[in-house]
Design a protein around this motif. Structure first.
Motif, PDB file in Angstrom:
ATOM      1  N   MET A   1       0.793  -1.192   0.000  1.00 19.47           N
ATOM      2  CA  MET A   1       0.000   0.000   0.000  1.00 19.47           C
ATOM      3  C   MET A   1       0.840   1.263   0.000  1.00 19.47           C
ATOM      4  O   MET A   1       0.512   2.204  -0.696  1.00 19.47           O
ATOM      5  N   GLN A   2       1.885   1.251   0.836  1.00 20.14           N
ATOM      6  CA  GLN A   2       2.717   2.442   0.893  1.00 20.14           C
ATOM      7  C   GLN A   2       3.417   2.697  -0.427  1.00 20.14           C
ATOM      8  O   GLN A   2       3.630   3.833  -0.812  1.00 20.14           O
ATOM      9  N   GLN A   3       3.761   1.632  -1.096  1.00 19.08           N
ATOM     10  CA  GLN A   3       4.460   1.785  -2.361  1.00 19.08           C
ATOM     11  C   GLN A   3       3.539   2.427  -3.394  1.00 19.08           C
ATOM     12  O   GLN A   3       3.966   3.273  -4.171  1.00 19.08           O
ATOM     13  N   ASN A   4       2.275   2.107  -3.411  1.00 19.86           N
ATOM     14  CA  ASN A   4       1.308   2.709  -4.332  1.00 19.86           C
ATOM     15  C   ASN A   4       1.120   4.195  -4.046  1.00 19.86           C
ATOM     16  O   ASN A   4       1.021   5.007  -4.973  1.00 19.86           O
ATOM     17  N   THR A   5       1.058   4.566  -2.803  1.00 20.29           N
ATOM     18  CA  THR A   5       0.905   5.988  -2.470  1.00 20.29           C
ATOM     19  C   THR A   5       2.156   6.772  -2.835  1.00 20.29           C
ATOM     20  O   THR A   5       2.071   7.910  -3.290  1.00 20.29           O
ATOM     21  N   TYR A   6       3.337   6.159  -2.641  1.00 25.42           N
ATOM     22  CA  TYR A   6       4.581   6.836  -3.056  1.00 25.42           C
ATOM     23  C   TYR A   6       4.607   7.042  -4.564  1.00 25.42           C
ATOM     24  O   TYR A   6       5.013   8.093  -5.057  1.00 25.42           O
ATOM     25  N   ILE A   7       4.179   6.056  -5.296  1.00 26.74           N
ATOM     26  CA  ILE A   7       4.155   6.158  -6.758  1.00 26.74           C
ATOM     27  C   ILE A   7       3.174   7.252  -7.179  1.00 26.74           C
ATOM     28  O   ILE A   7       3.454   8.057  -8.078  1.00 26.74           O
ATOM     29  N   TYR A   9       2.289   9.904  -5.437  1.00 23.22           N
ATOM     30  CA  TYR A   9       2.885  11.193  -5.091  1.00 23.22           C
ATOM     31  C   TYR A   9       3.990  11.571  -6.076  1.00 23.22           C
ATOM     32  O   TYR A   9       4.125  12.738  -6.459  1.00 23.22           O
ATOM     33  N   ILE A  10       4.766  10.615  -6.490  1.00 21.70           N
ATOM     34  CA  ILE A  10       5.833  10.880  -7.454  1.00 21.70           C
ATOM     35  C   ILE A  10       5.233  11.285  -8.801  1.00 21.70           C
ATOM     36  O   ILE A  10       5.687  12.240  -9.437  1.00 21.70           O
ATOM     37  N   ILE A  11       4.186  10.589  -9.230  1.00 26.38           N
ATOM     38  CA  ILE A  11       3.525  10.935 -10.493  1.00 26.38           C
ATOM     39  C   ILE A  11       2.904  12.330 -10.386  1.00 26.38           C
ATOM     40  O   ILE A  11       3.022  13.151 -11.299  1.00 26.38           O
ATOM     41  N   LEU A  12       2.247  12.620  -9.277  1.00 27.57           N
ATOM     42  CA  LEU A  12       1.646  13.935  -9.063  1.00 27.57           C
ATOM     43  C   LEU A  12       2.717  15.029  -9.069  1.00 27.57           C
ATOM     44  O   LEU A  12       2.539  16.090  -9.683  1.00 27.57           O
ATOM     45  N   LEU A  13       3.843  14.753  -8.424  1.00 25.67           N
ATOM     46  CA  LEU A  13       4.945  15.712  -8.399  1.00 25.67           C
ATOM     47  C   LEU A  13       5.497  15.950  -9.803  1.00 25.67           C
ATOM     48  O   LEU A  13       5.791  17.083 -10.186  1.00 25.67           O
TER      49      LEU A  13
END
Length: 141
Positions: A1-7, A9-13
């Protein structure tokens, strides 16, 4: 789950960075387009500062070609003639009765010519003589 949220956030950034860079590039292109100078307005500004026709033309020749300076000078001449037409100068000449009336008319013409910075322009003076039938007083020269 954490990995999906990091991805996410990275895409949004990445998307935010992309749009900010593209917006910056668009504003720089708009700035280049607005740098175009209006030399007719520059002529008017220099005339208001009291510069002579020769000084104005010399300044403009450093910025643009001689052909363009001639076009601008012709446009300024035309605007002076239009100003005199719009002020109903022909009617004032027809209604004038004495020397004082002609002095007022002469001062009105001289003011319009000086306002445009064309005090020594013989072509304009000849055009005024042809159109309105009045010789400009030698006080202008």
């Amino acid at each position: 789950m954490q990995q999906n949220t990091y991805i996410k956030y990275i895409i949004l950034l990445c998307v935010i960075c992309f749009f900010s860079f593209s917006l910056q590039a668009q504003t720089q292109q708009k700035e280049k387009k607005t740098e175009k100078k209006n030399y007719y307005t520059i002529w008017g500004q220099l005339a208001m500062l009291g510069k002579s026709q020769a000084e104005i033309e010399l300044y403009l020749q450093q910025e643009i070609k001689q052909d363009q300076v001639i076009l601008i000078r012709d446009k300024v001449r035309a605007s002076v003639l239009n100003e005199l037409r719009n002020s109903r100068l022909a009617e004032l000449i027809d209604r004038s009765r004495d020397e004082d009336d002609f002095r007022v008319i002469n001062n009105q013409i001289i003011t319009a010519i000086r306002y445009a910075g064309l005090e020594l322009d013989q072509t304009l003076q000849e055009s005024i003589k042809e159109e309105f039938g009045i010789q400009i007083n030698q006080a202008l020269q």
